[in-house]
Scaffold this active site. Structure first.
Site: not given
Length: 362
Positions: A5, A39, A207
């Site tokens: 990621d 994220h 996600s």
């Protein structure tokens, strides 16, 4: 557990001591424990965030350790996820291989490519050859105008678990894509997760549904290390709960059920039919005994009721007869208040006058 990621913030209190030295594929150097956009930190926290006093959020597999593999430093649009331009295919492929070489037994892939690439596919085969469970987001580019959704990779590759997202109501998140690459769905609407710099936020998208499945895979591999990656994937998909829609609506086999996935066992054999129940043979003697005992119970019940009535009647007579004799069987009258005493208005001399005949002489 590897998280491919934007990196993972190792300084977050709930991830303290949980983040290993990973790999920064952008610089082709060790690292990955820095996250510029939150994220990857959010994804990692859903998996492994440890409990902290006063914080209601905790990861689903807090015993897991995170191997961060950084492939992007750009802000990922939650409605668009990551496109091929955000993460070059060569970088993505290198990241998967480094995660496998770093000893990861589960790889979470919440960054999605939309162009099939032979290098990425070869990296997926490399991971499968090393018995690694791969879990990937199904993407957030659903079209409501009837156009087919773009195919997400690596979710569409063989051996990768593709994860869609549902809201709190159980309905599919509007952006969650529809296609045969969706193997199951997990909560992905307004999910609480950590941010960089010790914060928390709400996130929506496939996600953030993906790490819930990855955490489940980590728990299964911890509980039953002898299971292969394919067996873990089969367990997760085979223990899902029914969803609100069918596979054509993007729910795959159903909704993730972590408890069932970790505790239930799947059988490869055919279901065994139970033998028929034996017929009950009629026994006249047993029927007669049952009838006799039923009659005895009924008679005993009536005798008991009669005894209670008689005893109650005798007790009542024992109380009432003496009272009746004392009153000579006359009805008793309720005692009323005493009559009022007359008031005396005349002077006292009237009542104490001595008659003249009785008065003494002068």
């Amino acid at each position: 557990m590897a998280v491919v990621d934007s990196g993972t913030d190792a300084g977050h209190p709930q991830l303290s001591g949980k983040v290993l030295t990973g790999f920064d594929a952008l610089r082709n150097a060790p690292g990955g424990d820095v996250d510029c956009v939150s994220h990857g930190t959010a994804v990692a926290s859903i998996i492994a965030a440890q409990r902290e006093e006063g914080i209601g959020f905790q990861g689903l597999a807090p015993g897991a350790r995170i191997l961060p593999v950084r492939v992007t430093e750009r802000e990922l649009d939650q409605s668009d996820n990551a496109s091929g331009a955000d993460v070059p295919a060569a970088t993505f492929a290198r990241a998967i291989r480094r995660a496998v070489d770093g000893g990861a037994r589960v790889i979470n892939l919440s960054v999605t490519l939309y162009v099939p690439d032979p290098e990425v596919e070869a990296a997926v085969r490399y991971a499968r050859a090393h018995d690694v469970v791969m879990v990937a987001a199904a993407g957030n580019r659903h079209h409501d105008d009837g156009r087919p959704d773009p195919t997400p990779y690596p979710a569409a590759f063989d051996g990768v678990i593709g994860v869609g997202a549902i809201e709190e109501t159980g309905a599919r998140v509007g952006e969650s894509q529809i296609g045969p690459y969706v193997d199951l769905v997990a909560p992905g609407g307004q999910v609480v997760a950590a941010t960089r710099l010790a914060g928390h936020n709400l996130y929506t998208g496939t996600s953030f549904a993906t790490p819930m499945v990855s955490a489940t895979a980590a728990l299964i591999r911890s509980a039953e290390p002898g299971l292969s990656a394919d067996e873990v994937a089969k367990r997760i998909i085979g223990t899902t709960d029914p969803a609100r829609g069918d596979a054509s609506l993007g729910y795959g086999s159903g909704v993730l059920d972590m408890y069932r996935a970790v505790t239930e066992r799947l059988s490869t054999g055919r279901p065994a039919a139970l033998p028929p129940l034996p017929e009950l043979r009629h026994d006249p003697a047993a029927a007669a005994r049952a009838h006799r005992w039923a009659t005895i119970r009924q008679v005993a019940l009536w005798v008991l009721l009669g005894t209670v009535v008689v005893v109650g009647g005798v007790a009542a007579l024992g109380v009432l007869l003496p009272r009746g004799r004392r009153r000579r069987w006359r009805p008793a009258r309720p005692a009323g208040p005493p009559p009022p005493r007359p008031e005396i208005d005349e002077p006292a001399e009237k009542f104490f006058q001595v008659p003249a005949s009785n008065r003494p002489a002068g």
